[in-house]
Design a protein around this motif. Structure first.
Motif, PDB file in Angstrom:
ATOM      1  N   ARG A 100       0.874  -1.174   0.000  1.00 13.14           N
ATOM      2  CA  ARG A 100       0.000   0.000   0.000  1.00 13.14           C
ATOM      3  C   ARG A 100       0.908   1.219   0.000  1.00 13.14           C
ATOM      4  NH1 ARG A 100      -5.443   1.450   2.613  1.00 13.14           N
ATOM      5  NH2 ARG A 100      -5.254   3.694   2.962  1.00 13.14           N
ATOM      6  N   SER A 101       0.805   1.997  -1.057  1.00 16.13           N
ATOM      7  CA  SER A 101       1.521   3.258  -1.124  1.00 16.13           C
ATOM      8  C   SER A 101       0.549   4.365  -0.776  1.00 16.13           C
ATOM      9  CB  SER A 101       2.103   3.476  -2.525  1.00 16.13           C
ATOM     10  OG  SER A 101       3.166   2.587  -2.757  1.00 16.13           O
ATOM     11  N   GLU A 102       1.007   5.311   0.020  1.00 15.30           N
ATOM     12  CA  GLU A 102       0.166   6.411   0.476  1.00 15.30           C
ATOM     13  C   GLU A 102       0.869   7.731   0.213  1.00 15.30           C
ATOM     14  OE1 GLU A 102      -0.374   5.642   4.639  1.00 15.30           O
ATOM     15  OE2 GLU A 102      -1.792   4.015   4.263  1.00 15.30           O
ATOM     16  N   ALA A 103       0.048   8.739  -0.072  1.00 14.77           N
ATOM     17  CA  ALA A 103       0.577  10.086  -0.282  1.00 14.77           C
ATOM     18  C   ALA A 103      -0.364  11.083   0.384  1.00 14.77           C
ATOM     19  CB  ALA A 103       0.703  10.388  -1.770  1.00 14.77           C
ATOM     20  N   GLU A 104       0.202  12.076   1.009  1.00 17.16           N
ATOM     21  CA  GLU A 104      -0.575  13.120   1.686  1.00 17.16           C
ATOM     22  C   GLU A 104      -1.115  14.150   0.697  1.00 17.16           C
ATOM     23  OE1 GLU A 104      -1.197  13.484   5.069  1.00 17.16           O
ATOM     24  OE2 GLU A 104      -0.235  11.557   5.482  1.00 17.16           O
ATOM     25  N   GLU A 105      -0.525  14.182  -0.482  1.00 18.76           N
ATOM     26  CA  GLU A 105      -0.959  15.104  -1.530  1.00 18.76           C
ATOM     27  C   GLU A 105      -0.878  14.360  -2.865  1.00 18.76           C
ATOM     28  OE1 GLU A 105       3.159  17.445  -2.428  1.00 18.76           O
ATOM     29  OE2 GLU A 105       2.079  18.004  -0.597  1.00 18.76           O
ATOM     30  N   ASN A 122       4.308  10.739 -13.844  1.00 15.92           N
ATOM     31  CA  ASN A 122       5.520  11.315 -13.249  1.00 15.92           C
ATOM     32  C   ASN A 122       5.433  11.363 -11.724  1.00 15.92           C
ATOM     33  OD1 ASN A 122       6.449  11.802 -15.913  1.00 15.92           O
ATOM     34  ND2 ASN A 122       5.369  13.752 -15.947  1.00 15.92           N
ATOM     35  N   CYS A 123       5.183  10.197 -11.122  1.00 15.86           N
ATOM     36  CA  CYS A 123       5.084  10.111  -9.657  1.00 15.86           C
ATOM     37  C   CYS A 123       6.357  10.608  -8.996  1.00 15.86           C
ATOM     38  CB  CYS A 123       4.815   8.667  -9.225  1.00 15.86           C
ATOM     39  SG  CYS A 123       3.145   8.131  -9.536  1.00 15.86           S
ATOM     40  N   ARG A 124       6.164  11.337  -7.904  1.00 11.00           N
ATOM     41  CA  ARG A 124       7.284  11.840  -7.113  1.00 11.00           C
ATOM     42  C   ARG A 124       7.473  10.902  -5.922  1.00 11.00           C
ATOM     43  NH1 ARG A 124       4.052  16.191  -8.262  1.00 11.00           N
ATOM     44  NH2 ARG A 124       3.208  16.184  -6.152  1.00 11.00           N
ATOM     45  N   GLU A 125       8.412   9.995  -6.026  1.00 15.00           N
ATOM     46  CA  GLU A 125       8.625   8.958  -5.013  1.00 15.00           C
ATOM     47  C   GLU A 125       8.908   9.515  -3.626  1.00 15.00           C
ATOM     48  OE1 GLU A 125       8.111   5.694  -5.541  1.00 15.00           O
ATOM     49  OE2 GLU A 125       7.555   6.208  -7.590  1.00 15.00           O
ATOM     50  N   GLU A 126       9.504  10.673  -3.541  1.00 10.43           N
ATOM     51  CA  GLU A 126       9.849  11.229  -2.231  1.00 10.43           C
ATOM     52  C   GLU A 126       8.619  11.579  -1.402  1.00 10.43           C
ATOM     53  OE1 GLU A 126       9.809  14.680  -5.151  1.00 10.43           O
ATOM     54  OE2 GLU A 126      10.663  12.684  -5.157  1.00 10.43           O
ATOM     55  N   ASN A 127       7.464  11.693  -2.034  1.00  9.86           N
ATOM     56  CA  ASN A 127       6.228  12.028  -1.319  1.00  9.86           C
ATOM     57  C   ASN A 127       5.375  10.805  -1.003  1.00  9.86           C
ATOM     58  OD1 ASN A 127       6.915  14.754  -1.563  1.00  9.86           O
ATOM     59  ND2 ASN A 127       5.850  14.946  -3.507  1.00  9.86           N
ATOM     60  N   ILE A 128       5.906   9.605  -1.248  1.00 15.09           N
ATOM     61  CA  ILE A 128       5.116   8.390  -1.127  1.00 15.09           C
ATOM     62  C   ILE A 128       5.688   7.491  -0.034  1.00 15.09           C
ATOM     63  CG2 ILE A 128       4.356   6.304  -2.340  1.00 15.09           C
ATOM     64  CD1 ILE A 128       4.622   7.969  -4.968  1.00 15.09           C
TER      65      ILE A 128
END
Length: 133
Positions: A100-105, A122-128
Motif C-alpha cells: 500500500r503506497s500512500e501520499a498526503e498530496e 511522473n510520480c514523485r517517489e519522495e512524497n510516497i
C-alpha cells in the motif's frame, strides 16, 4: 486529501510503475493460474467494478501518459477498496505480495480525477510512503 494505491512490486510494462492490484489479478487469469471457478468469479467481480468505478478515458488510447491510478482516501474510494475482497483473497492464495503506497498530496502530475480516484503521471517517489500489506 490523502491518496493510496494497492500494488505488487512487479513493474508494469506500460507505466514502468508497480503493477496495481486490478492488473496483477488479471495476470493470474491471463496465465490460467486461477482455477475455472475463480476465473468465473473474477469476471463477475470485474463486471461489477467496471459498472461502478469509472474507467479513466486515457485507457482507450493505450495510456500514452503512462498514468497510474490512486484511490482517494474518502468515502467512495474506501468503499470500493472494501469491496475488493475477491482480489485480496486471490492475491493471498497465489502468494502475491501486496503493498500500500500512500501520499498526503497528489503524488504526481494529475491527468484524471473522479469521485473515487485520481490518475497521475511522473510520480514523485519522495512524497510516497509504502508498506507491505
Amino acid at each position: 486529501m490523502k491518496y493510496y494505491r494497492i500494488h505488487t512490486k512487479d513493474i508494469a510494462y506500460i507505466t514502468q510503475q508497480p503493477r496495481g492490484i486490478f492488473t496483477a489479478i488479471f495476470k493470474l487469469v491471463e496465465s490460467k493460474t486461477m482455477n475455472e471457478d475463480e476465473i468465473k468469479e473474477y469476471w463477475k467481480n470485474r463486471e461489477y467494478f467496471e459498472k461502478v468505478l469509472p474507467l479513466p478515458p486515457y485507457y482507450e488510447k493505450g495510456n500514452p501518459d503512462k498514468a497510474v491510478t490512486w484511490f482517494k482516501d474518502n468515502e467512495k474510494g474506501n468503499d470500493i477498496f472494501r469491496q475488493m475482497t475477491f482480489y485480496l483473497k486471490m492475491a493471498e492464495k497465489y502468494h502475491l505480495d501486496l503493498y500500500r503506497s500512500e501520499a498526503e498530496e497528489i503524488p504526481g502530475e494529475l491527468v484524471y480525477e473522479d469521485a473515487f480516484q485520481i490518475a497521475v503521471k511522473n510520480c514523485r517517489e519522495e512524497n510516497i510512503k509504502t508498506v507491505r500489506l
